[in-house]
Design an enzyme around this catalytic site. Structure first.
Site, PDB file in Angstrom:
ATOM      1  N   HIS A  92      -0.267   0.166  -6.274  1.00  0.00           N
ATOM      2  CA  HIS A  92      -0.257   1.625  -6.101  1.00  0.00           C
ATOM      3  C   HIS A  92       1.184   2.093  -5.958  1.00  0.00           C
ATOM      4  CE1 HIS A  92      -4.647   2.032  -4.458  1.00  0.00           C
ATOM      5  NE2 HIS A  92      -4.576   1.220  -5.510  1.00  0.00           N
ATOM      6  N   GLU A  94       2.704   3.949  -3.808  1.00  0.00           N
ATOM      7  CA  GLU A  94       3.282   3.830  -2.471  1.00  0.00           C
ATOM      8  C   GLU A  94       3.744   2.404  -2.191  1.00  0.00           C
ATOM      9  OE1 GLU A  94       0.347   5.122  -3.427  1.00  0.00           O
ATOM     10  OE2 GLU A  94      -0.545   6.298  -1.807  1.00  0.00           O
ATOM     11  N   CYS A 122      -4.464   5.893   0.100  1.00  0.00           N
ATOM     12  CA  CYS A 122      -5.712   5.216   0.424  1.00  0.00           C
ATOM     13  C   CYS A 122      -5.505   4.394   1.701  1.00  0.00           C
ATOM     14  CB  CYS A 122      -6.128   4.314  -0.742  1.00  0.00           C
ATOM     15  SG  CYS A 122      -5.065   2.854  -0.939  1.00  0.00           S
ATOM     16  N   CYS A 125      -2.750   1.653   1.348  1.00  0.00           N
ATOM     17  CA  CYS A 125      -1.384   2.189   1.341  1.00  0.00           C
ATOM     18  C   CYS A 125      -0.992   2.724   2.708  1.00  0.00           C
ATOM     19  CB  CYS A 125      -1.247   3.260   0.266  1.00  0.00           C
ATOM     20  SG  CYS A 125      -1.369   2.593  -1.414  1.00  0.00           S
TER      21      CYS A 125
END
Length: 188
Positions: A92, A94, A122, A125
């Protein structure tokens, strides 16, 4: 007598020095009270995160972007989602931005650094953001379905969470939502 005169002189000099130190201290204290700190202007780096999101979308990734910024306003790392390109469900934006910043800075944690992300992180993260000790988290669009900060798991509100960043949401939210809506509308 000369001895008494010297003693008296030392006494007077000591009292004079004490009076000068006291007046200097009082003047500094008064100046500190009356001085007004210049307000620090907020500068958003969400445009840079949006740029990363758009690039991710062009690569066929879900268009989420993130940037890590230091306290001087310099972007230290930037990333967009790469889960498909890397065949890695943890890639992801992040996570990639945090990893890149830690690698670049040779730091285990990013204490004092800020993270801008176009979509609410999420739970995975959010856990990484906590572990990295991110100072401030700036969120673009909220994610009621999969978010882990303002919705769902609300990771930072759990007693097991060791660090909670300052959270600011709704930064360029319309632009962040538009990038996501356009991406998914083109795939339907």
């Amino acid at each position: 007598n000369l001895g008494n005169a010297i003693s008296l002189g030392r006494f007077v000099l000591g009292r004079l020095c004490h009076a000068l130190r006291l007046s200097l201290y009082l003047a500094l204290a008064k100046a500190a009270q009356t001085r007004q700190a210049a307000p620090m202007a907020f500068r958003s780096f969400m445009d840079a995160a949006l740029e990363e999101a758009r690039l991710a979308g062009k690569r066929g990734e879900v268009p989420v972007g993130a940037v890590v910024v230091n306290d001087k306003g310099q972007i230290m790392a930037r990333a967009g989602n790469e889960t498909r390109a890397r065949n890695d469900p943890t890639a992801h934006a992040e996570i990639l931005a945090i990893r890149a910043a830690c690698h670049e800075l040779r730091l285990e944690r990013l204490t004092g650094y800020d993270l801008y992300v176009t979509l609410e992180p999420c739970p995975m993260c959010a856990g990484a953001i906590s572990a990295a000790r991110i100072n401030r988290l700036y969120i673009g669009a909220s994610d009621p379905k999969s978010g882990g900060v303002l919705h769902g798991a609300r990771v930072f509100e759990r007693p097991q969470c060791h660090h909670r960043p300052e959270i600011y949401d709704g930064i360029a939210a319309d632009a962040c939502q538009a990038v996501l809506k356009d991406f998914f509308a083109a795939r339907r």
